[in-house]
Design an enzyme around this catalytic site. Structure first.
Site: not given
Lengths: 467, 747
Positions: B303, B705
């Site tokens: 990521r 997030e």
């Protein structure tokens, strides 16, 4: 036997004095609303209210139950979140919901208790004051904005109900009317009178003296559980703060928060009210004592550093009641070693009241500003003549030596005229005279240069004040 | 809609693991862990511990009936070490006793003989020695050499970012209760029902259908309870071996010392800009500090890897990433899952480039923002891009130019205090980058009294996912919210649930819930049609628990309808499934469409640095964030505020310290997270208006997030001050603690 009231229930227990209140509440009484999250008084999830009967009136304050031994709570009213149940939501609970001031919920009961406790404790009903009351309640989820909003709403409600103008003796009733606490609170004083018990106070060589427990019961709770304990909190005779012959006399049982808010301190050292907010959190200052801070002998203790610069003296009492006096600056021998025999206690702290031209300043730098141990702290007492010559110079420094340090050799600056150059010289001298070590609070190099900067900060602040 | 759990939270009635009433015969477990960072076990002597007061059993690897393995991605993590030791805190034995105190006491009596080997703590050193988890990843797009040749301004250097302790309030814990016929029920504080159930089954050597894992709520998770199954499996193992209920709760300092954290990274970067400041090329090497086992680190690295272009359009890139094996506890997921680290490096590189170019960093950012039609380095073309909209909305609100001028004015008038400012754009891909995980199911039951129970694979950890799901169910069915209850997350009701992470909890489980409710609604409408002889189902509606035909209210309530449905033998239970469509990723080519959509935002952070003392305060934060059509504005706002402050903790005061032997020095009294006074007085959060998102449930957007990225603003605002003081040093690493700020100025 320990007797106290937990919520609305009279408790009589043979559990040891050293048992932790949080364990008693959760494990013995099955009240699981009070949460354990750090067991060091660092987070406030375990906050409860402690009420003591004083002159027919209940005085409540918030404490961290995870480091409080139950032996120190004889004759108290202990209130957990379960004890706030009014059948409905209390006003505080409602405001937390209204403002979405709870996410995972683990810290929430502690926040409910701190906000409720604020209504009892604070002289001042203001937004800043309620934020102070929440300074020991850490929340990892919300980012606090919603908690602040809930606090602001509580202030608005208290003001709208003329709470500030309500006489102290009527406040408890007012809080019941406002649905902040349940009505059984009104009957607690009578109940407490009935259960009254006093322990036999005597000290032997094995006795551990507990003066607040906020560090002692973090360090070694297991070892202390079955120890013989002597609680300074039972020395009601040592809870005074008074002015006498040019000195402020502080009893050995005085909690730091009471000291911070006392009229005598506000009169003579008004700046301490704010400085001591840096010491720790409300829930810790409510139980931590000046004497406890002194015998804890941390090289970085805020109270010690302040008292060193103020030329404080200690009145020490042995088990026979005999008394001796010692300068605080002579009390410390080496790391965590000091001039106190096993059966001696600090009976009183004597703080000379500074004269008109003397100025006091305290500096503390820690990684987090609130509720953190300093990397370096320093206090200074400086007297300047009308011509700006230094007449008196006393500087203490923490975190730079094995003991709380009073810097020596400053006499050579006496009589010199204050100038930017002289300030640099003094700061440089102080920096060169200390030998800090690398540790979790910072590198030795950092602490050295930081001390120099804090010395400069002392003079900057004093100059500003003089303007 | 507000988080429904709050009503219990404020009364202390919410039940966390340690609040569950103790079952009869409960035992308590504690872990004995390695005191050595790298070595080989020669002998484990448990004899004294076995005889210690209250001890029921001391469990070592020899006692494990099934596989001694709980590796999340790679089978490199034994539950109990038997040979190689990879970090201090690695579990070696489980002590089970009557009380937690006795279990801990007995732990101290275990003697372990470990042959010490040379540990590695630096990720770059580990890489040099070939110590990496999984494979090195390389993504190339465009022609990087050519692009650097064409660049007028090039900045390059090395920088680092630090770790972060989760500090969820409820530490790792579980309660395991053996049941009949070899089955076991485990109540745990964990984010991955499916994966943890699987680990338990494998270690206990029983099929998954004999393991019931139940999760009511977590006292915070933030990713820390997603992948490392040690504490949950250990409790289950002890319960199984002793055939007694066993609880395992670790203390705060054990949790800080032995659990995984946010990954520190080290970076090499090189960025090239044209004469106008447009980014032409970006080359970056990511060294991830992963720890002793792979855990979930390769996924986190992936990521970071996919987010190194941040919110900017960069035509030519070369990204290299390695997960370095070091001898600290295996790091794991933490809110943002590598994206904050990926974003940090492009923000740092661009900051550096702005200095070389002599152009204001804020202007430089704006001209490089992503727009519709732009391609991301992995070949995905953007649609419905809100990067510029968020920026402009913020600008309208705060007037960025005026704010910069005000800071300059302040600095002119103040000598010992200086202010700094930073604007941070956010672009955060939503979906699990591992496409398989983008699936969820829901079970909706309607009972004959009209009450509705919803079960999904989502785990409630304070983020309000259950409230959002409740709201989706009530709105879809057309009934009052009070009629709906979201039940526990339970593997017997919802099998194979993906972790609640990657901000996808509401997206995936909400959609599955919606599908189930729609199916039930269709069944009910058919019944209404039959009863009323009105067969245009589209014109039958249920609203606030009342049936409507063509907008006309019938004297027919939800409760009556349900009772009729039952009597007519209608299936009032529905299981439904959702898998995010059209996402894929080719790991060989490093190309694909890994994310369903992106979350955008922009924020402005202002700080004030006390130059004399090196301390600072955050003066203000203004955030605009794109949440689509919010399922709950109260919850989304709370998620943004919480993420921003948690992130500022990471970028400023939260610093992990280790001893030279790898032992964690930080503990509750030295690892300080933001407190109420740390938060700026001016803290404004605004949700982007009129944002539609067809790619998630009810047009909403994920929220957990993405707003974490805004917290980088604190680092860069402080950096703004520091660089005005001096530029003769390289950029300081993150976090910018007061000590680091001070030493940057004075050393």
């Amino acid at each position: 036997m320990i007797r106290f009231i937990l919520n609305n229930k009279i408790i009589e227990t043979h559990k040891p004095d050293g048992m932790i209140l949080l364990d008693f509440i959760r494990e013995e009484e099955g009240l699981t609303g009070t949460k354990e999250a750090c067991r060091e008084g660092e987070c406030g999830a375990c906050t409860v209210l402690i009420g003591r009967l004083n002159n027919e009136k209940m005085e409540y304050k918030t404490i961290a139950s995870c480091i409080t031994p139950i032996g120190s709570l004889k004759n108290c009213h202990i209130v957990t979140v379960e004890g706030l149940d009014t059948g409905d939501f209390t006003l505080v609970q409602k405001l937390i919901i209204d403002n979405s001031a709870s996410q995972c919920g683990y810290c929430t009961p502690g926040i409910v208790l701190s906000m409720t406790g604020f209504c009892f404790m604070s002289e001042e009903i203001s937004y800043d004051a309620i934020i102070d009351a929440l300074d020991g309640n850490i929340c990892r989820c919300t980012g606090y904005a919603s908690i602040r909003n809930a606090g602001r709403s509580l202030i608005d409600n208290l003001k709208a109900n003329d709470y500030e103008k309500t006489a102290k003796k009527d406040r408890l009733q007012k809080l019941i009317e406002m649905n902040i606490i349940p009505s059984y609170f009104a009957e607690i004083p009578e109940k407490l009178k009935k259960i009254g018990n006093r322990s036999n106070i005597n000290i032997s060589d094995e006795t551990v003296i507990v003066a607040g427990a906020t560090d002692l019961f973090v360090q070694k709770p297991e070892a202390l559980e079955n120890q013989k304990l002597y609680f300074m909190s039972e020395r009601k005779d040592l809870e005074y703060i008074k002015e006498e012959n040019g000195n402020i006399l502080v009893g050995g049982a005085v909690a730091i928060e009471d000291f911070r808010k006392s009229q005598v301190i506000k009169k003579h050292y008004p700046e301490l009210e704010d400085y001591l907010l840096l010491h720790s959190s409300t829930i810790l200052r409510n139980t931590a004592t000046l004497s406890g801070n002194i015998v804890n002998a941390s090289p970085i203790g805020d109270i010690t550093i302040i008292l060193l610069a103020l030329s404080a003296r200690l009145v020490i009492e042995n088990r026979h009641g005999n008394i001796r006096k010692i300068e605080l600056s002579k009390f410390y021998i080496s790391y965590k070693k000091y001039d106190l025999e096993p059966c001696e206690i600090i009976r009183e702290i004597e703080i000379p009241i500074c004269s008109k031209n003397e100025q006091f300043n305290f500096e503390k730098v820690s990684n987090r500003k609130i509720l953190d141990i300093a990397s370096v702290n320093s206090a200074a007492l400086i007297k300047l003549s009308d011509k700006k010559n230094i007449e008196k110079l006393r500087i203490s420094a923490g975190g730079v030596a094995p003991i709380p340090l009073l810097l020596s050799g400053l006499e050579k600056f006496i009589g010199k005229e204050l100038s930017a150059k002289l300030i640099q010289e003094i700061a440089e001298y102080c920096m060169q005279s200390v030998t800090p070590i690398d540790d979790i609070r910072g590198s030795a190099k950092y602490k050295k240069i930081l001390l120099k900067q804090l010395i400069i900060a002392h003079f900057n602040k004093i100059n500003t004040v003089q303007k | 809609m507000k988080n429904v759990d709050m009503k219990m939270h404020v009364k202390g009635q919410s039940v966390f693991i340690d609040d569950i009433k103790a079952p009869i015969g409960l035992l308590n477990a504690a872990l004995f862990t390695s005191p050595v960072a790298k070595g080989r076990i020669k002998n484990i002597d448990i004899s004294a511990a076995q005889k210690s007061e209250g001890v029921a059993m001391v469990i070592t690897h020899k006692d494990i009936p099934g596989k001694n393995q709980i590796g999340h991605m790679i089978a490199d993590q034994p539950l109990l070490a038997f040979d190689e030791i990879e970090y201090i805190g690695q579990p070696i034995a489980i002590v089970v006793a009557d009380t937690r105190k006795n279990a801990k006491k007995a732990c101290q009596l275990i003697k372990v003989d470990i042959e010490k080997l040379e540990p590695v703590f630096e990720p770059r050193e580990a890489y040099q020695k070939g110590l990496i988890h999984a494979q090195k990843r390389v993504l190339v797009n465009g022609n990087i050499e050519e692009a650097f040749k064409k660049s007028k301004y090039i900045a390059s250097g090395r920088i680092d970012s630090g770790g972060q302790e989760h500090f969820y309030f409820e530490t790792q814990r579980a309660l395991a209760i053996p049941k009949e016929a070899d089955t076991i029920k485990v109540c745990a504080s964990c984010q991955s029902p499916g994966a943890f159930q699987h680990h338990i089954a494998e270690v206990l050597d029983i099929p998954m259908h004999k393991v019931e894992l139940e999760i009511r709520r977590l006292g915070g998770g933030f990713g820390g309870k997603e992948s490392t199954a040690v504490w949950v499996v250990a409790a289950a193992l002890a319960a199984k071996l002793l055939n007694r209920p066993v609880k395992l709760v670790i203390s705060r300092n054990e949790d800080i010392a032995t659990t995984g954290k946010r990954h520190p990274y080290s970076y090499d970067y090189k960025i090239g800009l044209d004469e106008n400041g447009k980014i032409l090329a970006f080359e970056v090497f990511l060294y991830q500090q992963a720890g002793g086992c792979a855990d979930i680190s390769p996924a986190v690295l992936g990521r970071s890897f996919l987010h190194t272009s941040g919110s900017y359009c960069i035509p030519n890139v070369k990204i290299t990433a390695v997960s370095c094996k070091t001898n600290i506890p295996p790091n794991n997921a933490f809110r943002g899952f590598g994206v904050p680290q990926g974003t940090f490096i492009i923000e740092s590189a661009l900051f550096h480039a702005s200095e070389i170019m002599g152009k204001n960093i804020i202007e430089l950012k704006k001209i490089n923002l992503l727009k519709d039609g732009d391609f991301l380095p992995y070949g995905m073309q953007l649609k419905k891009t809100n990067a510029v909209r968020c920026w402009e909305t913020l600008d309208e609100k705060v007037n960025i130019k005026k704010r910069i001028e005000a800071v300059e004015e302040f600095n002119k008038n103040n000598q010992t205090k200086k202010r700094g400012i930073s604007v941070i754009p956010v672009c955060f891909g939503i979906s699990f980058a591992q496409s398989t995980l983008n699936q969820a199911s829901a079970l909706v039951n309607i009972y004959i009294d009209g009450s509705v129970s919803v079960s999904t694979g989502a785990v409630e950890m304070g983020q309000g996912v259950n409230t959002k799901i409740l709201s989706v169910a009530a709105n879809t069915l057309g009934i009052q919210k009070e009629k709906v209850r979201v039940d526990t997350t339970n593997t017997s009701r919802i099998p194979n649930a993906s972790p609640t992470s990657a901000s996808t909890g509401a997206d995936l489980n909400g959609m599955a819930t919606k599908f189930a409710c729609e199916e039930l609604l269709t069944r009910l409408k058919k019944l209404i049609a039959k009863k009323t002889n009105f067969f245009d189902l589209d014109k039958i509606r249920i609203k606030d628990g009342i049936v409507y035909l063509c907008g006309a209210k019938l004297d027919y309530t939800w409760e009556e309808l349900i009772l009729d449905a039952y009597n007519e033998r209608t299936d009032l239970s529905c299981h439904s499934f959702y898998a995010t469509p059209a996402i894929y990723y080719d790991r060989v080519k490093e190309r694909g469409r890994p994310f369903a959509y992106y979350s955008y935002g922009t924020s402005l952070t202002e700080v004030e640095v006390d130059i004399l003392r090196g301390v600072y305060e955050i003066v203000s934060i203004d955030v605009v964030h794109d949440v689509g059509k919010s399922l709950s504005p109260e919850i989304d706002k709370g998620q943004i505020e919480g993420a921003v402050i948690q992130s500022i903790g990471w970028t400023t005061i939260e610093q992990l310290r280790y001893a030279p032997d790898g032992k964690m020095l930080s503990s509750a009294n030295s690892y300080k997270i933001p407190d109420i006074k740390f938060v700026p007085k001016n803290f404004n959060v605004m949700l982007l208006e009129n944002s539609e998102n067809p790619y998630a449930v009810c047009n909403s957007k994920a929220i957990g997030e993405p707003p974490f990225i805004h917290g980088l603003g604190a680092y860069f605002a402080i950096l703004d001050v520091l660089r005005k003081i001096r530029k003769d040093k390289p950029l300081p690493s993150l976090p910018l603690t007061p000590e680091k700020v001070f030493m940057y100025i004075y050393e």
